[in-house]
Design a protein around this motif. Structure first.
Motif, PDB file in Angstrom:
ATOM      1  N   LYS A 115      -0.757 -37.381   8.187  1.00 53.37           N
ATOM      2  CA  LYS A 115      -1.959 -38.163   7.490  1.00 53.37           C
ATOM      3  C   LYS A 115      -2.729 -39.368   8.511  1.00 53.37           C
ATOM      4  O   LYS A 115      -4.008 -40.136   7.723  1.00 53.37           O
ATOM      5  N   GLY A 116      -1.967 -39.434   9.527  1.00 55.92           N
ATOM      6  CA  GLY A 116      -2.796 -41.050  10.929  1.00 55.92           C
ATOM      7  C   GLY A 116      -3.836 -40.758  11.482  1.00 55.92           C
ATOM      8  O   GLY A 116      -4.165 -41.472  11.493  1.00 55.92           O
ATOM      9  N   LYS A 117      -4.114 -39.515  10.951  1.00 56.13           N
ATOM     10  CA  LYS A 117      -6.046 -39.679  11.372  1.00 56.13           C
ATOM     11  C   LYS A 117      -7.115 -39.428   9.946  1.00 56.13           C
ATOM     12  O   LYS A 117      -6.146 -39.313   8.920  1.00 56.13           O
ATOM     13  N   GLY A 118      -8.185 -39.787  10.328  1.00 58.52           N
ATOM     14  CA  GLY A 118      -8.269 -39.423   9.094  1.00 58.52           C
ATOM     15  C   GLY A 118      -8.788 -41.374   8.271  1.00 58.52           C
ATOM     16  O   GLY A 118      -8.433 -42.553   8.377  1.00 58.52           O
ATOM     17  N   LYS A 119      -8.903 -40.633   7.518  1.00 60.86           N
ATOM     18  CA  LYS A 119      -9.415 -41.493   6.164  1.00 60.86           C
ATOM     19  C   LYS A 119      -8.295 -42.788   5.892  1.00 60.86           C
ATOM     20  O   LYS A 119      -9.011 -44.056   5.408  1.00 60.86           O
ATOM     21  N   VAL A 120      -7.134 -42.061   5.530  1.00 61.57           N
ATOM     22  CA  VAL A 120      -6.428 -43.495   5.500  1.00 61.57           C
ATOM     23  C   VAL A 120      -5.997 -44.354   6.987  1.00 61.57           C
ATOM     24  O   VAL A 120      -5.837 -45.936   6.505  1.00 61.57           O
ATOM     25  N   MET A 121      -6.277 -44.081   8.125  1.00 64.61           N
ATOM     26  CA  MET A 121      -6.275 -45.174   8.467  1.00 64.61           C
ATOM     27  C   MET A 121      -7.156 -46.070   8.423  1.00 64.61           C
ATOM     28  O   MET A 121      -7.334 -46.874   8.609  1.00 64.61           O
ATOM     29  N   ILE A 149      -8.679 -52.251   6.310  1.00 61.54           N
ATOM     30  CA  ILE A 149      -9.481 -53.215   5.311  1.00 61.54           C
ATOM     31  C   ILE A 149      -8.605 -54.397   5.545  1.00 61.54           C
ATOM     32  O   ILE A 149      -8.817 -55.500   6.069  1.00 61.54           O
ATOM     33  N   PRO A 150      -6.906 -54.521   4.699  1.00 61.63           N
ATOM     34  CA  PRO A 150      -6.184 -55.746   4.758  1.00 61.63           C
ATOM     35  C   PRO A 150      -5.802 -56.664   6.285  1.00 61.63           C
ATOM     36  O   PRO A 150      -5.941 -57.766   6.033  1.00 61.63           O
ATOM     37  N   ILE A 151      -6.251 -55.756   7.376  1.00 61.25           N
ATOM     38  CA  ILE A 151      -5.984 -56.419   8.510  1.00 61.25           C
ATOM     39  C   ILE A 151      -7.827 -57.239   8.598  1.00 61.25           C
ATOM     40  O   ILE A 151      -7.740 -58.326   9.309  1.00 61.25           O
ATOM     41  N   ALA A 152      -8.991 -56.375   8.343  1.00 55.83           N
ATOM     42  CA  ALA A 152      -9.657 -57.255   8.244  1.00 55.83           C
ATOM     43  C   ALA A 152     -10.215 -58.765   7.703  1.00 55.83           C
ATOM     44  O   ALA A 152     -10.586 -59.878   7.657  1.00 55.83           O
ATOM     45  N   ILE A 153      -9.633 -58.515   6.693  1.00 59.13           N
ATOM     46  CA  ILE A 153      -9.696 -59.893   5.494  1.00 59.13           C
ATOM     47  C   ILE A 153      -9.267 -60.997   5.515  1.00 59.13           C
ATOM     48  O   ILE A 153      -8.046 -60.997   6.084  1.00 59.13           O
ATOM     49  N   PRO A 154      -9.777 -62.094   5.289  1.00 62.55           N
ATOM     50  CA  PRO A 154      -8.805 -63.701   6.108  1.00 62.55           C
ATOM     51  C   PRO A 154      -7.971 -64.039   5.238  1.00 62.55           C
ATOM     52  O   PRO A 154      -8.011 -63.452   3.648  1.00 62.55           O
ATOM     53  N   GLY A 184       5.358 -65.805  -3.552  1.00 63.12           N
ATOM     54  CA  GLY A 184       3.587 -65.536  -3.501  1.00 63.12           C
ATOM     55  C   GLY A 184       3.337 -65.912  -2.631  1.00 63.12           C
ATOM     56  O   GLY A 184       2.580 -64.305  -1.650  1.00 63.12           O
ATOM     57  N   ILE A 185       3.894 -67.044  -1.434  1.00 62.55           N
ATOM     58  CA  ILE A 185       3.439 -66.361   0.254  1.00 62.55           C
ATOM     59  C   ILE A 185       3.681 -65.513   1.076  1.00 62.55           C
ATOM     60  O   ILE A 185       3.020 -64.399   1.712  1.00 62.55           O
ATOM     61  N   ILE A 186       5.434 -64.674   0.763  1.00 64.53           N
ATOM     62  CA  ILE A 186       5.874 -63.772   1.252  1.00 64.53           C
ATOM     63  C   ILE A 186       4.791 -62.285   1.141  1.00 64.53           C
ATOM     64  O   ILE A 186       4.052 -61.807   1.902  1.00 64.53           O
ATOM     65  N   LEU A 187       4.390 -62.147  -0.782  1.00 65.39           N
ATOM     66  CA  LEU A 187       3.561 -61.424  -0.824  1.00 65.39           C
ATOM     67  C   LEU A 187       2.455 -60.804  -0.158  1.00 65.39           C
ATOM     68  O   LEU A 187       2.135 -59.957   0.444  1.00 65.39           O
ATOM     69  N   ALA A 188       1.512 -61.976  -0.074  1.00 66.33           N
ATOM     70  CA  ALA A 188       0.373 -62.619   1.186  1.00 66.33           C
ATOM     71  C   ALA A 188       0.835 -61.892   1.824  1.00 66.33           C
ATOM     72  O   ALA A 188      -0.617 -61.329   2.560  1.00 66.33           O
ATOM     73  N   TYR A 189       1.790 -61.771   3.168  1.00 65.50           N
ATOM     74  CA  TYR A 189       2.057 -61.747   4.321  1.00 65.50           C
ATOM     75  C   TYR A 189       1.487 -60.325   3.985  1.00 65.50           C
ATOM     76  O   TYR A 189       1.424 -59.345   4.832  1.00 65.50           O
ATOM     77  N   LEU A 190       2.804 -59.780   3.517  1.00 65.37           N
ATOM     78  CA  LEU A 190       2.872 -58.199   3.332  1.00 65.37           C
ATOM     79  C   LEU A 190       1.520 -57.432   2.944  1.00 65.37           C
ATOM     80  O   LEU A 190       1.567 -56.592   3.936  1.00 65.37           O
ATOM     81  N   TRP A 191       0.512 -57.965   1.989  1.00 66.53           N
ATOM     82  CA  TRP A 191      -0.322 -57.318   1.850  1.00 66.53           C
ATOM     83  C   TRP A 191      -1.245 -57.136   3.709  1.00 66.53           C
ATOM     84  O   TRP A 191      -1.393 -56.153   3.327  1.00 66.53           O
ATOM     85  N   ILE A 226      -1.734 -46.873  -1.143  1.00 67.05           N
ATOM     86  CA  ILE A 226      -2.993 -47.209  -0.421  1.00 67.05           C
ATOM     87  C   ILE A 226      -3.512 -47.826  -1.772  1.00 67.05           C
ATOM     88  O   ILE A 226      -4.764 -49.050  -2.286  1.00 67.05           O
ATOM     89  N   PHE A 227      -2.940 -47.831  -3.386  1.00 68.77           N
ATOM     90  CA  PHE A 227      -2.916 -47.865  -4.277  1.00 68.77           C
ATOM     91  C   PHE A 227      -2.785 -49.730  -4.558  1.00 68.77           C
ATOM     92  O   PHE A 227      -3.848 -49.979  -4.546  1.00 68.77           O
ATOM     93  N   THR A 228      -1.886 -50.256  -3.539  1.00 72.42           N
ATOM     94  CA  THR A 228      -1.027 -51.726  -3.046  1.00 72.42           C
ATOM     95  C   THR A 228      -2.696 -52.276  -2.525  1.00 72.42           C
ATOM     96  O   THR A 228      -2.768 -53.367  -2.823  1.00 72.42           O
ATOM     97  N   ILE A 229      -3.191 -51.316  -1.025  1.00 68.68           N
ATOM     98  CA  ILE A 229      -4.182 -51.749  -0.917  1.00 68.68           C
ATOM     99  C   ILE A 229      -5.839 -52.113  -1.823  1.00 68.68           C
ATOM    100  O   ILE A 229      -6.876 -53.113  -1.648  1.00 68.68           O
ATOM    101  N   LEU A 230      -6.100 -50.652  -2.662  1.00 65.05           N
ATOM    102  CA  LEU A 230      -6.942 -51.096  -3.293  1.00 65.05           C
ATOM    103  C   LEU A 230      -7.185 -51.819  -4.712  1.00 65.05           C
ATOM    104  O   LEU A 230      -8.083 -52.308  -4.257  1.00 65.05           O
ATOM    105  N   PHE A 231      -6.498 -51.819  -5.470  1.00 68.29           N
ATOM    106  CA  PHE A 231      -5.836 -52.682  -6.199  1.00 68.29           C
ATOM    107  C   PHE A 231      -6.718 -53.835  -6.250  1.00 68.29           C
ATOM    108  O   PHE A 231      -7.742 -53.869  -7.503  1.00 68.29           O
ATOM    109  N   PRO A 232      -5.866 -54.740  -5.124  1.00 66.95           N
ATOM    110  CA  PRO A 232      -6.607 -56.622  -5.483  1.00 66.95           C
ATOM    111  C   PRO A 232      -8.746 -56.121  -4.830  1.00 66.95           C
ATOM    112  O   PRO A 232      -8.712 -56.999  -5.586  1.00 66.95           O
ATOM    113  N   LEU A 233      -8.043 -55.478  -4.228  1.00 69.20           N
ATOM    114  CA  LEU A 233     -10.437 -54.947  -3.898  1.00 69.20           C
ATOM    115  C   LEU A 233     -10.896 -54.809  -5.259  1.00 69.20           C
ATOM    116  O   LEU A 233     -12.162 -55.462  -5.603  1.00 69.20           O
TER     117      LEU A 233
END
Lengths: 409, 281, 270
Positions: free
Chosen positions: B90-96, B101-106, B151-158, C17-24
């Motif tokens: 699944k490394g190609k395509g939509k999942v990627m 997205i998370p990398i893009a979000i400040p 809270g900080i750790i969760l945010a960093y993980l995401w 995928i769910f954890t990525i999409l849920f906050p959005l």
């Protein structure tokens, strides 16, 4: 690949020219220190002026964009550009420009007060005095009032023109807790009753500081801080009863006072969600917008201690290397007009800085007809209960002591 | 000696020089040199003063704790999900696309996510309350503004699990197609081949990813400032608060704290390189 | 492959995928919320305040979005060019100072932007790059290079330059090699690094503020004060527009690359 690079570079250059082209202002005439207001107006016509300040209040941003900017455009042909930037960054920018000896900077007007004003003035980052240039200052403002003469205990020397008033208030939801503590003793009882549902923003948050300052004022009075030496031991001794009180309060606070939300914004959210029973504000009428926008419940009300709460003015200053001082002064003058003050009072809920005894009846009417909305204390009561802000030099010391002696104790 | 690599490197050298001059301008202030404030004599005063402050060590400790826990977890989980993506194809395509997205979000937006979900009156607490598992918001564990830094750790993980995936997947997938599948053809099971061959060969990339996020989490102020405890402050938060101090004379303290931060990151990178070189596996 | 074995990995991927999409999704809801007090699972009332602020015209947010996308796209193109050049030098050649260059390309991730922004600002004022777009493009370029260099290094290493040699042996001239061999092989990496550089540039706050001095307005510059001031409704509305516009740009990049043949044997982060 080379052609690719060429195309890309041409594109980049084109965009750069396009984007910078829009930002160019018409060159303004040299500023003449003896210019009359009429000269300023005529020189300012057709120019652009920038107004730097905090951009986190939607109502205030909207007011500048939809009321102030169109007004100065229509009356004087001045284009006013609002630049959302925190005061710390404005300071850094002025400071760096000075370090690089930039004679014509980019910043014209700055929304400023307190220690930042003091630092800016001490380091010659500001132009002034500005108030003698402003006919409306003479006409409408009480130039002898303490809150105009002093900003956090520093003499303003005419380097700042007033913008609006602020004063600390506490806010609760009358549907949840009908009682409103009138002093620190009642606040402690209130906290006991609502175990874990009270807190305040961690210092150095502006409103968090004001909370601690008001606790100090209520317990030891505000007079002894006038002219106090900025020395840690002296300050600590003076505020000892307040420290003791705050330590006792801790056990009833949210998270038992081991930690505090970092900003007022977070405190407000916790209050809006019902996690807390009390929040606070440094702008006593903004509660009305919060109710109107549905952030607070309709039943939110504001209150002050019976001995009063600290408050002062916000100001607009002019950068020493401002490229367009003429237009900036014209806009600063316009901000002091009864029309602008009244519209800001109505739209942003910021209390006016004008001296009402200097207004004509028709000008007074502008303010009387403003319907502020819910939750607000009458202006007379607020004015009556206004205490001077603590001297700016003492506040960082209070902050340091609070961190050592109160947090988690 | 060919000149070609240097020609190719011209732009990056130019940009690096700007960057390094920028850092030097900044760090020179930590030695008390700010000519426009009339400070011209170099001094170690600010460093000495910082080292006498009792809270400095607990600040460094707090930062190390947040940085270690978040970057180790992000690396482990990131590599795990990355492996799954590679092995399931699944490394190609939509999942990627989603991973980007998370990398893009400040970070500051991510802080808001965490507050909306994990505050004591956040969505998670509400779900528990409505299920009858929670009596009041206060009964929900404090994850925000608390010393456990969750809270900080969760945010960093995401934000950083996707970053690790992004950083590692190209190499891992290529190794897996070329070598892993060869091993499979020779009879090794798919997982065995992956664990024995692909994973060890991807290790340099994984370690780099870890180092980058560790250094970032150690030095960034946004999340610890917004979601962290009042005391002890993480060291970048302390630096930020000194930096926004209205008295410009506090600027050297901010820069000295940055200098200390840089030093600690540097030492860790160095220790890491030493140990890696000693144990090539 | 047996089917049952694949269930657990797939489940984990879906959870991810769910954890990525849920906050959005939650943020998308918050953009329209009026009030949402404890302990409701659904909002009590809805409002269009956030949407009006962005699209109402007075805030200029929508126009700024346009120029912001343009700015970041320019940064992305430049970053890809510089990244590709740097990667070629690092992968295909050995030269003195190589590890120094490698180290300095990672530095911008590690050094806090407050340190470098201050110093760079003074430098830029002196050379006339402060408060204008060119200066902002340069600092954004510095911030995004670590990522583009890394991606292009991976891709260049995977492709290895051997194909170019073979093509040369077969008699292709350098232009043909570039067009027929190098470019198609690098294309997925080019898109990927363009996306990364775009992201980094589009989300920069502090550096843009200091170097652009408010003269260069970007979408992030307008958005962040609302996030800081805690107006969740407006902040959510901005965040959603931020995310959607970024995805749109990714799709455009993706469509642009579809026109080239890609090497299907390799996975790339595209």
């Amino acid at each position: 690949m080379k052609r690719w690079i060429h195309t890309a570079l041409i594109l980049v250059l084109a965009f750069t020219v396009l984007l910078t082209g829009c930002g160019n202002k018409a060159t303004t005439a040299e500023f003449d220190e003896d210019a009359s207001f009429e000269t300023l107006v005529s020189q300012a016509e057709g120019t652009t002026v920038t107004f730097y300040g905090w951009g986190g209040n939607e109502e205030n941003n909207k007011w500048i964009d939809t009321v102030l900017a169109p007004t100065v455009k229509e009356k004087y042909g001045i284009t006013l550009k609002r630049m959302p930037m925190d005061i710390e960054e404005v300071m850094s920018k002025l400071f760096n420009e000075k370090q690089a000896n930039l004679e014509k900077g980019t910043i014209d007007m700055i929304w400023i007060n307190g220690e930042n004003f003091f630092t800016a003035k001490e380091n010659n980052l500001l132009f002034g005095p500005v108030t003698p240039y402003l006919p409306n200052f003479e006409k409408y403002v009480d130039g002898e009032a303490d809150e105009i003469l002093y900003d956090y205990g520093y003499p303003t020397d005419g380097y700042e023109s007033p913008y609006g008033c602020w004063q600390f208030v506490l806010i609760n939801d009358s549907a949840v807790t009908p009682e409103q503590p009138k002093n620190t003793a009642e606040l402690l009882e209130y906290a006991k009753k609502n175990q874990g549902k009270l807190t305040y923003p961690a210092l150095p948050d502006f409103t968090g500081r004001n909370f601690v300052v008001n606790v100090i004022y209520d317990l030891v009075g505000h007079e002894k801080f006038i002219g106090m030496e900025a020395d840690k031991a002296t300050v600590k001794e003076a505020i000892e009863p307040a420290l003791e009180y705050l330590r006792e309060l801790n056990q009833y606070l949210w998270s038992e006072g081991k930690t505090f939300p970092a900003t007022l914004a977070q405190l407000d959210q916790m209050f809006a969600d019902g996690e807390l029973v009390m929040t606070m504000s440094s702008y006593p009428c903004v509660i009305a917008s919060s109710i109107e926008n549905g952030i607070y419940p309709d039943t939110a009300t504001s209150f002050v201690f019976e001995n009063g709460m600290n408050g002062s003015s916000d100001f607009v200053a002019l950068a020493a290397n401002s490229p367009n001082k003429q237009a900036a002064l014209v806009v600063m003058n316009e901000i002091l007009s009864p029309e602008m003050q009244a519209s800001r009072y109505e739209k942003v809920k910021i209390t006016p800085v004008l001296d009402f005894s200097k207004l004509t009846d028709s000008e007074k009417e502008l303010f009387d007809k403003v319907d502020l909305g819910k939750g607000i204390l009458p202006l007379e009561e607020l004015n009556e209960k206004k205490l001077p802000q603590m001297h700016a030099k003492l506040i960082p010391i209070v902050e340091e002591i609070w961190l050592e002696e109160v947090v988690g104790k | 000696m060919s000149k070609k690599p240097y020609l190719l490197l011209l732009p990056v050298i130019f940009l690096s020089l700007i960057f390094i001059v920028g850092i030097l301008y900044g760090l020179i202030q930590s030695f008390g040199i700010i000519p426009s404030l009339g400070m011209k004599v170099p001094t170690l005063k600010y460093y000495q003063e910082l080292f006498t402050r009792p809270e400095l060590l607990s600040s460094i400790g707090m930062s190390l704790y947040i940085a270690f826990v978040s970057s180790i977890l992000a690396t482990i989980l990131g590599v795990l999900i990355c492996s799954l993506l590679v092995l399931t194809g699944k490394g190609k395509g939509k999942v990627m696309h989603l991973v980007k997205i998370p990398i893009a979000i400040p970070h500051i937006v991510v802080a808001m996510f965490v507050m909306l979900i994990f505050a004591q009156s956040g969505l998670l607490a509400r779900v528990l309350f409505n299920l009858g598992l929670l009596e009041s918001p206060n009964a929900f564990p404090t994850l925000l503004y608390s010393q456990n830094g969750i809270g900080i750790i969760l945010a960093y993980l995401w934000k950083e699990i996707p970053f690790v995936i992004f950083f590692v997947i190209t190499i891992m997938a290529n190794i897996n197609t070329s070598l892993g599948e060869a091993a499979e053809n020779l009879g090794a099971s798919r997982w065995r081949a992956f664990i024995d061959i692909t994973l060890p060969l991807s290790m340099p990339s994984i370690k780099n990813a870890f180092l980058i996020i560790f250094a970032y989490n150690f030095g960034a102020y946004e999340l610890p400032y917004l979601l962290g405890a009042t005391a002890p402050r993480a060291i970048p938060v302390q630096a930020y608060i000194e930096y926004i101090h209205p008295d410009l004379l506090h600027r050297p303290y901010a820069m000295a704290l940055n200098g200390i931060m840089f030093l600690v990151s540097f030492i860790i990178v160095l220790i890491y390189h030493r140990t890696v070189q000693r144990n090539p596996n | 492959m047996k089917k049952r074995k694949n269930i657990l990995p797939k489940l984990l991927i879906y959870a991810f995928i769910f954890t990525i999409l849920f906050p959005l999704a939650l943020t998308a809801v918050w953009a329209f919320v009026g009030r949402w007090p404890w302990p409701r699972l659904l909002p009590q009332s809805f409002s269009l305040r956030g949407i009006e602020e962005i699209f109402g015209g007075y805030s200029g947010a929508f126009q700024t979005l346009g120029s912001s996308i343009l700015l970041s796209a320019v940064v992305a193109i430049l970053a890809v060019i510089v990244g590709t050049m740097t990667a070629r030098a690092l992968v295909l050649y050995d030269f003195p100072g190589k590890s120094l260059i490698q180290f300095s390309t990672i530095l911008p991730i590690i050094i806090p932007s407050t340190v470098f922004a201050m110093g760079t600002h003074v430098l830029f004022i002196k050379v006339g790059l402060a408060d204008n777009v060119l200066g902002v493009i340069i600092v954004h370029l510095i911030c995004s290079l670590p990522y583009t260099v890394k991606i292009m290094t991976d891709v260049t290493a995977a492709f290895g330059g051997k194909l170019e040699e073979q093509a040369a042996v077969l008699g292709a001239d350098s232009r043909q090699i570039m067009k027929e061999v190098t470019l198609p092989a690098l294309m997925p990496g080019l898109v990927s690094s363009a996306c990364m550089a775009y992201i980094i540039s589009f989300g920069q706050y502090f550096v843009t503020l200091i170097i652009g001095g408010g003269n260069v307005k970007t979408f992030t510059l307008i958005m962040v004060p609302y996030l800081q001031s805690g107006d969740r409704i407006i902040a959510s509305a901005y965040s959603i527009v931020f995310i959607l516009s970024t995805l749109l740009v990714f799709i455009i990049f993706e469509l642009a690359v579809r026109r080239f043949k890609t090497d299907e044997n390799h996975y790339y982060f595209v």
